[in-house]
Scaffold this motif. Structure first.
Motif, PDB file in Angstrom:
ATOM      1  N   VAL A 145      38.742  -6.637  45.988  1.00 16.18           N
ATOM      2  CA  VAL A 145      40.158  -6.333  45.771  1.00 16.18           C
ATOM      3  C   VAL A 145      40.449  -6.242  44.276  1.00 16.18           C
ATOM      4  CG1 VAL A 145      42.528  -7.143  46.122  1.00 16.18           C
ATOM      5  CG2 VAL A 145      40.834  -7.432  47.933  1.00 16.18           C
ATOM      6  N   ALA A 146      39.869  -7.166  43.505  1.00 15.00           N
ATOM      7  CA  ALA A 146      40.090  -7.169  42.057  1.00 15.00           C
ATOM      8  C   ALA A 146      39.550  -5.908  41.407  1.00 15.00           C
ATOM      9  CB  ALA A 146      39.438  -8.405  41.432  1.00 15.00           C
ATOM     10  N   ALA A 147      38.396  -5.437  41.874  1.00 13.49           N
ATOM     11  CA  ALA A 147      37.824  -4.213  41.318  1.00 13.49           C
ATOM     12  C   ALA A 147      38.743  -3.022  41.576  1.00 13.49           C
ATOM     13  CB  ALA A 147      36.449  -3.961  41.942  1.00 13.49           C
ATOM     14  N   TRP A 197      33.524  -8.952  33.049  1.00 14.87           N
ATOM     15  CA  TRP A 197      32.321  -9.772  33.125  1.00 14.87           C
ATOM     16  C   TRP A 197      32.401 -10.803  34.247  1.00 14.87           C
ATOM     17  CZ3 TRP A 197      27.738  -8.675  31.508  1.00 14.87           C
ATOM     18  CH2 TRP A 197      27.578  -7.811  30.420  1.00 14.87           C
ATOM     19  N   ALA A 198      33.603 -11.297  34.531  1.00 12.25           N
ATOM     20  CA  ALA A 198      33.772 -12.205  35.669  1.00 12.25           C
ATOM     21  C   ALA A 198      33.410 -11.498  36.969  1.00 12.25           C
ATOM     22  CB  ALA A 198      35.199 -12.730  35.724  1.00 12.25           C
ATOM     23  N   LEU A 199      33.877 -10.252  37.115  1.00 16.55           N
ATOM     24  CA  LEU A 199      33.542  -9.457  38.293  1.00 16.55           C
ATOM     25  C   LEU A 199      32.040  -9.208  38.373  1.00 16.55           C
ATOM     26  CD1 LEU A 199      36.360  -6.741  38.361  1.00 16.55           C
ATOM     27  CD2 LEU A 199      35.987  -8.540  40.037  1.00 16.55           C
ATOM     28  N   THR A 200      31.436  -8.890  37.240  1.00 14.77           N
ATOM     29  CA  THR A 200      30.006  -8.585  37.212  1.00 14.77           C
ATOM     30  C   THR A 200      29.164  -9.782  37.619  1.00 14.77           C
ATOM     31  OG1 THR A 200      30.342  -6.931  35.469  1.00 14.77           O
ATOM     32  CG2 THR A 200      28.109  -7.788  35.746  1.00 14.77           C
ATOM     33  N   LEU A 201      29.488 -10.955  37.083  1.00 11.31           N
ATOM     34  CA  LEU A 201      28.736 -12.161  37.423  1.00 11.31           C
ATOM     35  C   LEU A 201      28.874 -12.501  38.910  1.00 11.31           C
ATOM     36  CD1 LEU A 201      29.524 -14.389  34.305  1.00 11.31           C
ATOM     37  CD2 LEU A 201      27.343 -13.292  34.881  1.00 11.31           C
TER      38      LEU A 201
END
Length: 255
Positions: free
Chosen positions: A155-157, A234-238
């Motif tokens: 959802v955040a993406a 970066w939070a999404l990526t991790l």
């Protein structure tokens, strides 16, 4: 300890730790836009019965997201919500009656691929960010939320590409997640889950989450727009890389 002992079937010490965890994870999501829900479900999975994991997590996250939405409601994108609601309803109905599940691990890998593509690829096509695209996103992520517990990264993406400004991203994301978690009352109520046994712990964690949200929003206001976008990405990526690891582990374990 008697009060903590009455909150849930868990031990008082575990209940106290989960209440403190709710403060930390809510502050994390309020400050960085995403991540608290996934951190929460990772911790709950270590100590909670599998049957209670997703419904309890959903109710705690509902309280946290409603609180965050209330504190940032002026920045919520109403147009996004207008199209997101029908998708949420469709996704919840599908989740309530779904009997065929994807192989273990595949779901996590699909979510991770979508998030990584959104963060580092050319982006979701513009037409997917409007109208029918939002309905589809609402349906798919609501279904995933009931199956794997935390659809926040996906959802955040989606919200990341549609919204401009850090407060708009956090506010709209929180409103969308509130709607999704609300449907879990219906989905898991239909499945026979007894929410009453965990009500005390859920309420305590929601109250703690409101404190965390207030602290996180204080930090958010101190972040520059550029730093927020980088932290958000970066939070999404991790989180996506963690899903890749989890998905591969589950898939290889079933092979």
């Amino acid at each position: 300890m008697p009060l903590l002992d009455a909150l849930s079937p868990l031990s008082p010490s575990l209940g106290g730790l989960l209440i403190l965890l709710s403060v930390v994870t809510s502050a994390f999501t309020a400050a960085f836009g995403v991540g608290g829900g996934v951190l929460m479900i990772m911790a709950l999975a270590q100590v909670m019965p599998a049957a209670a994991l997703i419904p309890v997590h959903g109710m705690v996250q509902l309280g946290s997201n409603v609180g965050r939405t209330t504190m940032t409601w002026r920045h919520v994108d109403r147009n996004t919500l207008l199209f997101f609601v029908p998708g949420v309803i469709l996704g919840a109905l599908a989740a309530a009656w779904l009997v065929i599940r994807l192989p273990a691990g595949v779901l996590e890998l699909c979510i991770a691929a979508f998030v990584l593509f959104t963060c580092w690829g050319p982006g979701v096509p513009k037409r997917a960010l409007h109208g029918a695209g939002i309905v589809v996103a609402g349906a798919v992520t609501t279904l995933l939320s009931s199956l794997v517990g935390a659809s926040g990264p996906m959802v955040a993406a989606f919200v990341k590409q549609r919204q401009e400004g850090r407060l708009a991203k956090v506010a709209t994301f929180s409103a969308c997640m509130s709607l999704q978690h609300l449907t879990k009352i219906f989905v898991f109520g239909m499945a026979g889950f007894v929410f009453r046994e965990w009500l005390g712990l859920m309420v305590a964690m929601v109250v703690a989450g409101l404190v965390g949200t207030w602290l996180g929003l204080k930090l958010l206001h101190r972040l520059s727009e550029h730093h927020f976008d980088n932290l958000f990405k970066w939070a999404l990526t991790l989180l996506a890389l963690r899903l890749v690891w989890l998905g591969v582990s589950r898939w290889s374990g079933m092979a």
